[in-house]
Motif scaffolding. Structure first.
Motif, PDB file in Angstrom:
ATOM      1  N   ALA A   9      14.377   8.440   3.806  1.00 53.07           N
ATOM      2  CA  ALA A   9      14.756   7.654   2.622  1.00 53.07           C
ATOM      3  C   ALA A   9      14.093   8.226   1.370  1.00 53.07           C
ATOM      4  O   ALA A   9      14.716   8.286   0.300  1.00 53.07           O
ATOM      5  N   LEU A  10      12.845   8.663   1.468  1.00 53.68           N
ATOM      6  CA  LEU A  10      12.147   9.247   0.326  1.00 53.68           C
ATOM      7  C   LEU A  10      12.799  10.564  -0.104  1.00 53.68           C
ATOM      8  O   LEU A  10      12.943  10.836  -1.306  1.00 53.68           O
ATOM      9  N   ILE A  11      13.231  11.359   0.862  1.00 55.13           N
ATOM     10  CA  ILE A  11      13.922  12.605   0.533  1.00 55.13           C
ATOM     11  C   ILE A  11      15.239  12.316  -0.179  1.00 55.13           C
ATOM     12  O   ILE A  11      15.577  12.943  -1.195  1.00 55.13           O
ATOM     13  N   VAL A  12      16.003  11.344   0.344  1.00 58.27           N
ATOM     14  CA  VAL A  12      17.277  10.982  -0.284  1.00 58.27           C
ATOM     15  C   VAL A  12      17.044  10.469  -1.708  1.00 58.27           C
ATOM     16  O   VAL A  12      17.777  10.815  -2.642  1.00 58.27           O
ATOM     17  N   LEU A  13      16.000   9.651  -1.900  1.00 57.17           N
ATOM     18  CA  LEU A  13      15.669   9.153  -3.235  1.00 57.17           C
ATOM     19  C   LEU A  13      15.323  10.302  -4.179  1.00 57.17           C
ATOM     20  O   LEU A  13      15.757  10.327  -5.333  1.00 57.17           O
ATOM     21  N   GLY A  14      14.570  11.279  -3.692  1.00 57.07           N
ATOM     22  CA  GLY A  14      14.234  12.445  -4.511  1.00 57.07           C
ATOM     23  C   GLY A  14      15.456  13.246  -4.907  1.00 57.07           C
ATOM     24  O   GLY A  14      15.583  13.698  -6.046  1.00 57.07           O
ATOM     25  N   VAL A  15      16.394  13.410  -3.965  1.00 54.60           N
ATOM     26  CA  VAL A  15      17.631  14.136  -4.266  1.00 54.60           C
ATOM     27  C   VAL A  15      18.438  13.378  -5.317  1.00 54.60           C
ATOM     28  O   VAL A  15      18.957  13.974  -6.272  1.00 54.60           O
ATOM     29  N   LEU A  16      18.532  12.060  -5.178  1.00 52.95           N
ATOM     30  CA  LEU A  16      19.281  11.262  -6.156  1.00 52.95           C
ATOM     31  C   LEU A  16      18.643  11.313  -7.539  1.00 52.95           C
ATOM     32  O   LEU A  16      19.345  11.455  -8.547  1.00 52.95           O
TER      33      LEU A  16
END
Length: 197
Positions: free
Chosen positions: A140-147
């Motif tokens: 989830a943290l990786i996805v948030l960073g990508v967004l």
């Protein structure tokens, strides 16, 4: 000298639990390709290519505009580098123009190979130790960073500066960044007390 059953100059047979011994020549070829594509030498070589194309693109801006350089050096698979850029007229005022161009991997090709090298390394060598909630939280943290990265790029990517309004206002983006950092701080603070001493 003791003879342990092997002739001088021949290698001992691989142990029975060696993967290459069980998979045959196809498995050996796949292992060799995996070693090639996950090699640190390949990573360093690609970084050197990236440094050179950035240098060439920077020097080409003496005679060309930035968007022309981006289109000719970075947004292509193969860039044609003019030899003249390595002899700037300010450094060599009496030198006649240097003719010729050399093909060189462009920004897209170098970037693709670097991404492939990184992904191949993760697939082949990475062992995931996290399970359950920790794994989900990390993803989830990786996805948030990508967004967030996409939001920053999308909100500031108008290249003609003709007064177009960005997709997201800077004040909104700044608020989202502050809220995200505050949330991350609260989660870290909570996790600090949940960890066994």
């Amino acid at each position: 000298m003791a003879n342990n059953g092997h002739d001088q100059g021949t290698l001992p047979a691989p142990p029975a639990n060696d993967k290459r011994a069980r998979t045959g020549p196809i498995g050996s070829t796949i292992d060799a390709l995996a070693k090639l594509f996950t090699s640190l030498k390949l990573t360093v070589f690609l970084l050197a290519l990236a440094i050179f194309i950035v240098l060439a693109g920077t020097m080409a801006q003496v005679d060309k505009g930035i968007w022309q350089v981006i289109d000719e050096y970075f947004r292509v698979s193969i860039a044609w580098v003019d030899l003249q850029i390595f002899f700037p007229r300010h450094w060599f005022p009496g030198l006649p123009p240097v003719p010729g161009r050399i093909p060189f991997p462009g920004g897209w090709l170098i970037g693709f190979l670097m991404a492939f090298n990184l992904l191949a390394t993760y697939v082949v060598r990475l062992k995931i130790h996290a399970r359950g909630v920790r794994l989900v939280a990390g993803i989830a943290l990786i996805v948030l960073g990508v967004l967030l990265t996409w939001l920053v790029v999308a909100s500031g990517s108008n290249k003609d500066d003709s007064g177009n309004i960005a997709e997201i206002e800077w004040s909104t983006l700044w608020f989202l960044l502050q809220a995200g950092l505050a949330s991350l701080g609260l989660v870290a603070f909570y996790g600090l007390f949940r960890i066994d001493p």
